[in-house]
Design a protein around this motif. Structure first.
Motif, short mmCIF file in Angstrom:
data_model
loop_
_atom_site.label_atom_id
_atom_site.label_comp_id
_atom_site.label_asym_id
_atom_site.label_seq_id
_atom_site.Cartn_x
_atom_site.Cartn_y
_atom_site.Cartn_z
N TYR A 162 0.85 -1.19 0.00
CA TYR A 162 0.00 0.00 0.00
C TYR A 162 0.89 1.24 0.00
CZ TYR A 162 -2.56 3.89 2.10
OH TYR A 162 -3.08 5.13 2.36
N PHE A 163 0.54 2.23 -0.83
CA PHE A 163 1.25 3.51 -0.75
C PHE A 163 0.27 4.66 -0.94
CE2 PHE A 163 1.43 2.86 -5.36
CZ PHE A 163 1.18 4.14 -5.86
N ASP A 164 0.63 5.77 -0.34
CA ASP A 164 -0.15 7.01 -0.41
C ASP A 164 0.79 8.11 -0.88
OD1 ASP A 164 -1.86 9.12 -0.16
OD2 ASP A 164 -1.97 9.08 2.03
N PHE A 165 0.53 8.64 -2.09
CA PHE A 165 1.39 9.66 -2.68
C PHE A 165 0.62 10.98 -2.68
CE2 PHE A 165 3.53 11.87 -6.23
CZ PHE A 165 4.85 11.74 -5.82
N GLN A 166 1.01 11.88 -1.78
CA GLN A 166 0.34 13.17 -1.64
C GLN A 166 1.16 14.25 -2.34
OE1 GLN A 166 -2.67 13.88 -0.14
NE2 GLN A 166 -2.89 11.65 -0.03
N VAL A 167 0.48 15.07 -3.13
CA VAL A 167 1.13 16.12 -3.91
C VAL A 167 0.56 17.48 -3.53
CG1 VAL A 167 1.62 17.00 -6.22
CG2 VAL A 167 1.48 14.53 -5.83
N GLY A 168 1.45 18.41 -3.26
CA GLY A 168 1.04 19.78 -2.99
C GLY A 168 0.76 20.04 -1.53
N ASP A 169 0.82 21.32 -1.16
CA ASP A 169 0.48 21.73 0.20
C ASP A 169 -1.03 21.79 0.35
OD1 ASP A 169 3.17 22.16 1.10
OD2 ASP A 169 3.20 23.98 -0.13
N GLU A 170 -1.48 21.49 1.55
CA GLU A 170 -2.91 21.55 1.81
C GLU A 170 -3.36 23.00 1.79
OE1 GLU A 170 -6.15 19.91 5.08
OE2 GLU A 170 -4.00 19.79 5.46
N PRO A 171 -4.43 23.31 1.03
CA PRO A 171 -4.91 24.70 0.97
C PRO A 171 -5.42 25.16 2.33
CG PRO A 171 -6.48 23.23 -0.07
CD PRO A 171 -5.26 22.41 0.22
N PRO A 172 -5.36 26.43 2.62
CA PRO A 172 -5.84 26.91 3.92
C PRO A 172 -7.33 26.69 4.07
CG PRO A 172 -5.38 28.75 2.43
CD PRO A 172 -4.85 27.51 1.77
N ILE A 173 -7.75 26.39 5.28
CA ILE A 173 -9.16 26.14 5.51
C ILE A 173 -9.99 27.39 5.36
CG2 ILE A 173 -8.88 26.47 7.99
CD1 ILE A 173 -11.03 24.39 8.43
N LEU A 174 -9.37 28.54 5.61
CA LEU A 174 -10.06 29.82 5.44
C LEU A 174 -9.45 30.58 4.28
CD1 LEU A 174 -10.27 30.92 9.18
CD2 LEU A 174 -12.04 29.80 7.82
N PRO A 175 -10.25 31.17 3.38
CA PRO A 175 -9.70 31.92 2.25
C PRO A 175 -8.83 33.08 2.72
CG PRO A 175 -12.06 31.54 1.99
CD PRO A 175 -11.72 31.13 3.39
N ALA A 176 -7.71 33.23 2.06
CA ALA A 176 -6.80 34.34 2.33
C ALA A 176 -6.34 34.36 3.79
CB ALA A 176 -7.44 35.68 1.97
N MET A 177 -6.21 33.16 4.37
CA MET A 177 -5.78 33.10 5.77
C MET A 177 -4.36 33.63 5.94
SD MET A 177 -5.39 29.77 8.27
CE MET A 177 -7.15 29.50 8.42
N SER A 178 -3.52 33.35 4.91
CA SER A 178 -2.13 33.79 5.03
C SER A 178 -2.00 35.30 4.99
CB SER A 178 -1.32 33.17 3.89
OG SER A 178 -1.87 33.53 2.63
N ASN A 179 -2.97 35.98 4.36
CA ASN A 179 -2.90 37.44 4.25
C ASN A 179 -3.75 38.15 5.30
OD1 ASN A 179 -1.26 37.13 1.98
ND2 ASN A 179 -3.04 37.02 0.62
N ARG A 180 -4.37 37.36 6.15
CA ARG A 180 -5.28 37.95 7.12
C ARG A 180 -4.50 38.54 8.29
NH1 ARG A 180 -10.81 35.06 9.26
NH2 ARG A 180 -11.57 36.79 10.54
#
Length: 228
Positions: free
Chosen positions: A126-144
């Motif tokens: 069994y393998f799980d290949f995850q690609v990309g960072d998880e998007p923020p749960i709240l829009p524009a959280m990084s700029n808030r």
């Protein structure tokens, strides 16, 4: 293949400005997405090697988690190579492991599982290949710049807890499959051993009967040659 599929951002247009923060935060929780990826369980025959390929852009984060479910000593060789053929990860005879990495060059990345060291044991991997960072749960959280409300903070906590539950469920399903395989293998060994003991007892019993019968069998003297 695992990926989020939730409410689109356009849904927020239809919301009235007078809605409370709790309803808005609940909608944002349903809108949240997990990082895209792929989960796969496959059979790896003995003396075989199986490779998978993924096109990645530079700077993209990926994580490879794998575990051997059945077969042999539950171990496998695993390696990851970048588009230039440089080995990023290589481990031999591992039962399970996790490899996070961020792509330094753009191109096709290759990760392979090898069972070439085994001559008769098939493996289920069994393998799980995850690609990309998880998007923020709240829009524009990084700029808030303002602090999150109590309801929004609770939604973030619930989201993280749900992700942890998903990972735990996957882990326990793999452990259950592995334990079931071991139980079936043990049951087969016990059955074969029981058949072997039955056969041995049958042979010994026949041998004892023949031996005892030979003790009580009267031996008749052979007829002598008549003299002239």
């Amino acid at each position: 293949e695992r990926g989020g599929a939730g409410m689109r951002s356009g849904m927020g247009v239809g919301m009235r400005s007078g809605m409370g923060a709790g309803v808005r935060a609940l909608a944002l929780l349903l809108w949240a997405l997990r990082a895209g990826g792929t989960e796969l369980t496959f059979e790896l025959p003995d003396s075989a090697r199986q490779c998978f390929h993924q096109q990645l852009e530079r700077g993209t984060k990926f994580t490879l988690d794998y575990q051997v479910i059945t077969g042999g000593h539950y171990d496998v060789d695993c390696s990851v190579e970048d588009p230039n053929g440089r080995t990023l990860y290589k481990e031999a005879k591992k039962q399970y492991d996790s490899f996070p990495h961020r792509a330094e060059v753009e191109g096709v990345y290759t990760f392979c599982f090898s069972n070439e060291f085994s001559t008769f044991s098939h493996k289920t991997i069994y393998f799980d290949f995850q690609v990309g960072d998880e998007p923020p749960i709240l829009p524009a959280m990084s700029n808030r710049v303002t602090a999150l409300t109590q309801m929004e903070s609770a939604c973030v906590t619930i989201h993280e807890a749900l992700n942890s539950v998903i990972d735990s469920q996957t882990h326990y399903r793999l452990r259950e499959a592995q334990d079931r395989s071991r139980a079936e293998e043990l049951n087969s060994r016990v059955s074969y051993w029981s058949l072997g003991e039955t056969f041995i007892l049958f042979v010994v019993s026949i041998g004892q009967v023949v031996l005892l019968k030979s003790f009580f069998t009267e031996k008749r003297p052979g007829s002598g040659r008549a003299g002239t």
